[in-house]
Design a protein around this motif. Sequence first.
Motif, short mmCIF file in Angstrom:
data_model
loop_
_atom_site.label_atom_id
_atom_site.label_comp_id
_atom_site.label_asym_id
_atom_site.label_seq_id
_atom_site.Cartn_x
_atom_site.Cartn_y
_atom_site.Cartn_z
N LEU A 173 68.84 -39.96 -3.90
CA LEU A 173 70.02 -40.92 -2.90
C LEU A 173 71.22 -40.74 -3.69
O LEU A 173 72.26 -41.01 -3.22
CB LEU A 173 69.22 -41.66 -2.24
N ALA A 174 71.02 -41.37 -5.00
CA ALA A 174 71.87 -41.93 -5.66
C ALA A 174 73.19 -40.88 -6.15
O ALA A 174 74.19 -41.47 -6.39
CB ALA A 174 71.46 -42.53 -7.24
N PHE A 206 62.80 -36.31 7.30
CA PHE A 206 64.17 -36.17 8.07
C PHE A 206 64.92 -34.96 7.43
O PHE A 206 65.03 -34.60 6.42
CB PHE A 206 64.96 -37.44 7.67
N PRO A 207 65.64 -34.37 8.66
CA PRO A 207 66.35 -33.10 8.31
C PRO A 207 67.34 -33.25 7.36
O PRO A 207 67.91 -34.12 7.03
CB PRO A 207 66.77 -32.54 9.36
N ALA A 208 67.63 -32.20 6.51
CA ALA A 208 68.74 -32.25 5.44
C ALA A 208 69.99 -32.78 6.09
O ALA A 208 70.80 -33.49 5.38
CB ALA A 208 68.98 -30.87 4.89
N PHE A 209 70.29 -32.27 7.31
CA PHE A 209 71.57 -32.46 7.65
C PHE A 209 71.63 -34.13 8.00
O PHE A 209 72.83 -34.69 7.86
CB PHE A 209 71.82 -31.95 9.19
N PHE A 210 70.52 -34.65 8.52
CA PHE A 210 70.59 -36.06 8.61
C PHE A 210 71.01 -36.91 7.27
O PHE A 210 71.88 -37.80 7.08
CB PHE A 210 69.21 -36.68 8.66
N TRP A 211 70.64 -36.38 5.96
CA TRP A 211 70.92 -37.02 4.68
C TRP A 211 72.51 -36.59 4.24
O TRP A 211 73.02 -37.53 3.75
CB TRP A 211 70.02 -36.31 3.62
N VAL A 212 72.85 -35.49 4.66
CA VAL A 212 74.33 -35.14 4.60
C VAL A 212 75.18 -35.93 5.39
O VAL A 212 76.05 -36.58 4.70
CB VAL A 212 74.43 -33.72 4.76
N THR A 213 74.65 -36.53 6.54
CA THR A 213 75.38 -37.42 7.44
C THR A 213 75.13 -38.64 6.65
O THR A 213 76.50 -39.54 6.73
CB THR A 213 74.73 -37.18 8.82
N LEU A 234 65.39 -34.45 -0.16
CA LEU A 234 65.03 -35.53 0.44
C LEU A 234 64.33 -34.97 1.93
O LEU A 234 63.45 -35.73 2.23
CB LEU A 234 66.42 -36.32 0.44
N ALA A 235 64.84 -34.19 2.48
CA ALA A 235 64.30 -33.77 3.38
C ALA A 235 62.63 -33.26 3.42
O ALA A 235 62.01 -33.78 4.07
CB ALA A 235 64.91 -32.36 4.18
N VAL A 287 81.54 -32.73 2.00
CA VAL A 287 81.88 -31.70 2.83
C VAL A 287 81.53 -29.97 2.32
O VAL A 287 81.16 -29.41 2.89
CB VAL A 287 83.32 -31.52 2.98
N GLU A 288 81.61 -30.02 0.97
CA GLU A 288 81.27 -28.59 0.30
C GLU A 288 80.08 -28.48 0.36
O GLU A 288 79.50 -27.30 0.43
CB GLU A 288 81.80 -28.82 -1.14
N LEU A 289 79.25 -29.73 0.16
CA LEU A 289 77.62 -29.39 0.14
C LEU A 289 77.24 -28.74 1.57
O LEU A 289 76.42 -27.95 1.80
CB LEU A 289 76.87 -31.05 0.02
#
Length: 247
Positions: free
Chosen positions: A98-99, A211-218, A205-206, A186-188
Amino acid sequence: MTPIDGLGSLWDRLLGAQPDPPPLLVLATAAVALVVVSTRLPWRIARNVITIAHEGGHALAALLTGRRLHGIRLHSDTSGLTLSAGRPTGPGMILTLLAGYVAPPLIGLAGAWLLGGNRITLLLWVAVALLLAMLVMVRNAFGVVSLVVTGGLVLAVSWYTSPQVQAAFAYTGVWFLLLGGVRPVVELQRVRSRGRMPASDADQLAGLTGFPAFFWVTFFALVNMVTLVVGAALLAGPLLTDAGLHL
């Protein structure tokens, strides 16, 4: 001057507060940082600073959660890698992952807090100390060069330049960390949407959390945007004061 007097003078210089910066300086440095973040070549060069902060965030989280830090690598394409050993699952691994993406703006927020108290010299010296601490863990030549050049530049500005130059440099750097933390997220997502980054922090993390990867990007995006807003409010203190307002 005795050595004790010299040490006292150095201590006063480190902890003393500098005058409030001109409001125009706050606006101008924000504009410079925004141009660097939003244009291709300046961003390509300056992004190494974001990578240093990103990998430093991974490393610090690993140490704080009891993982064994094996080393950090910084690459010329502005990518990086932090290696740590410990349980492959659990809170320690999750916090370490996360960090990374939230580290640059959070470091910028800490810098904005110091600048809010006009501790410009202290901010620059803390930056040098953090870069030196990270240098011990770097395991490749490009990473060593990146940290030495960055740390040397910060040290030179803090030691040899006028208070006005120090203020401009510090404010530009903090604005850059706050603003520059948003673009990598955004690039990720852009790279992930093309299937070119299956082992990203978000995807790992997903796998660990369900939790889906998009959750962590958000999540990264929200944290960084909130941090940007709070940091900008701290940096804009002189502007609000000049306008007769208060935070």
